[in-house]
Design a protein around this motif. Structure first.
Motif, short mmCIF file in Angstrom:
data_model
loop_
_atom_site.label_atom_id
_atom_site.label_comp_id
_atom_site.label_asym_id
_atom_site.label_seq_id
_atom_site.Cartn_x
_atom_site.Cartn_y
_atom_site.Cartn_z
N TYR A 1 -22.33 -11.14 -0.59
CA TYR A 1 -22.99 -10.20 -1.94
C TYR A 1 -21.65 -10.98 -2.55
O TYR A 1 -20.85 -11.61 -2.20
CB TYR A 1 -22.28 -8.47 -1.14
N VAL B 1 -19.33 -8.95 -6.30
CA VAL B 1 -19.34 -8.82 -7.18
C VAL B 1 -18.50 -9.18 -8.87
O VAL B 1 -17.72 -9.01 -8.43
CB VAL B 1 -18.52 -6.93 -7.32
N ARG C 1 -18.32 -8.09 -16.35
CA ARG C 1 -19.94 -8.43 -17.22
C ARG C 1 -18.63 -9.51 -17.61
O ARG C 1 -17.68 -9.37 -18.30
CB ARG C 1 -19.64 -7.26 -17.81
N THR D 1 -21.95 -13.12 -17.25
CA THR D 1 -23.00 -12.65 -16.51
C THR D 1 -23.03 -10.81 -17.39
O THR D 1 -22.36 -10.21 -17.83
CB THR D 1 -22.32 -12.26 -15.03
N GLN E 1 -25.05 -6.83 -17.32
CA GLN E 1 -25.49 -6.21 -15.93
C GLN E 1 -26.63 -6.28 -15.83
O GLN E 1 -27.52 -6.11 -14.83
CB GLN E 1 -25.54 -4.77 -16.98
N ASP F 1 -28.22 -8.76 -15.41
CA ASP F 1 -28.31 -9.96 -13.87
C ASP F 1 -28.19 -9.12 -12.74
O ASP F 1 -27.86 -10.36 -11.55
CB ASP F 1 -27.12 -10.92 -13.76
N SER F 2 -28.25 -8.06 -12.43
CA SER F 2 -27.73 -7.68 -11.18
C SER F 2 -29.22 -7.37 -10.35
O SER F 2 -30.09 -7.29 -10.93
CB SER F 2 -27.49 -5.92 -11.64
N ARG G 1 -26.56 -10.59 -2.89
CA ARG G 1 -26.70 -10.12 -4.20
C ARG G 1 -25.46 -9.74 -5.43
O ARG G 1 -24.50 -9.49 -4.27
CB ARG G 1 -26.24 -8.51 -2.96
N LEU G 2 -26.35 -9.85 -5.98
CA LEU G 2 -24.76 -9.46 -7.19
C LEU G 2 -25.42 -8.40 -8.80
O LEU G 2 -26.47 -7.74 -7.86
CB LEU G 2 -25.30 -11.10 -8.51
N THR G 3 -24.20 -7.91 -7.96
CA THR G 3 -23.54 -6.55 -8.74
C THR G 3 -22.86 -6.83 -10.22
O THR G 3 -21.90 -7.57 -9.73
CB THR G 3 -23.35 -5.51 -8.18
N VAL G 4 -23.31 -7.01 -11.30
CA VAL G 4 -22.30 -7.60 -12.03
C VAL G 4 -22.40 -5.58 -12.96
O VAL G 4 -22.76 -4.86 -13.21
CB VAL G 4 -22.71 -7.49 -13.57
#
Lengths: 117, 113
Positions: B10, B12, B15, B82, B84, B86-87, B109-112
């Protein structure tokens, strides 16, 4: 361009029953490969079955078999004697032959299968 | 190793930050693929390596995405600045040959934000 279509977003089946997941694809190629992959909840994607387009015989792996209709560009997956562990997302995938000069796998949008006890 | 591993599991990012995602393929596998999987969708092809050669990068969505596999084993997918959009979950898969069974990693899992 190649496309892969899975028209059933969700399906359910009773344990021990048989279910068929559909997949159609569009290509002008004669040499290609087709795959079904399974992605269980929160687990890694694994190969279920593969089919080479040049083979007329439908592939079978234990309870899993395909109905490959090359002229109709259809590649359905049949799961016999469904088990609770078959609950997963199922993805159909297409790949041109290795001599095509391209390396791109194309996946469908998936069918979420739930096996009911 | 026993299977394909990816790290981190994971991530996070704010941006504008740069991120690096790592893939350790099965030892000896020649082919390595990167995919992007949005929520509820199928994997979308990003790029393909045969040993250290990047033979297809047609799926990389922009020049902010860069992948490498310098010694033909471990691969890194880098995303610069990055955004958003790209999430997603980034999947790595390896195989002996191009059309052989692909073995997938668990994904990052990438969250931007």
């Amino acid at each position: 361009a190649q496309t892969v279509t899975q028209s059933q977003p969700e399906m359910s089946v009773q344990e021990a029953e048989t279910v068929t997941l559909s997949c159609t694809y569009d290509t002008s190629e004669s040499n290609y490969y087709l795959f079904w992959y399974k992605q269980p909840p929160s687990r890694q994607m694994i190969l279920v079955i593969r089919q080479e387009a040049y083979k007329q015989q439908n592939a079978t792996e234990n309870r899993f078999s395909v109905n490959f209709q090359k002229a109709a560009k259809s590649f359905s997956l049949k799961i016999s004697d469904s088990q609770l562990g078959d609950t997963a997302m199922y993805f159909c995938a297409f790949m041109k032959g290795a001599t095509s000069g391209t390396y791109k796998y194309i996946f469908g949008t998936g069918t979420r299968l739930k096996v009911l006890a | 190793g026993a299977g394909v591993s990816q790290s981190p599991r994971y991530k996070v990012a704010k941006r504008g930050q740069d991120v690096a995602l790592r893939c350790d393929p099965i030892s000896g596998h020649v082919s390595l693929f990167w995919y992007q999987q949005a929520l509820g969708q199928g994997p979308e092809f990003l790029t393909y390596f045969q040993n250290e050669a990047q033979l297809d990068k047609s799926g990389l969505p922009s020049d902010r995405f860069f992948a490498e596999r310098p010694e033909g084993s471990v691969s890194t997918l880098k995303i610069q600045r990055t955004q958003q959009e790209d999430s997603a979950v980034y999947l790595c898969a390896s195989s002996w040959g191009l059309t052989d069974t692909q073995y997938f990693g668990p994904g990052t899992r990438l969250t931007v934000l």
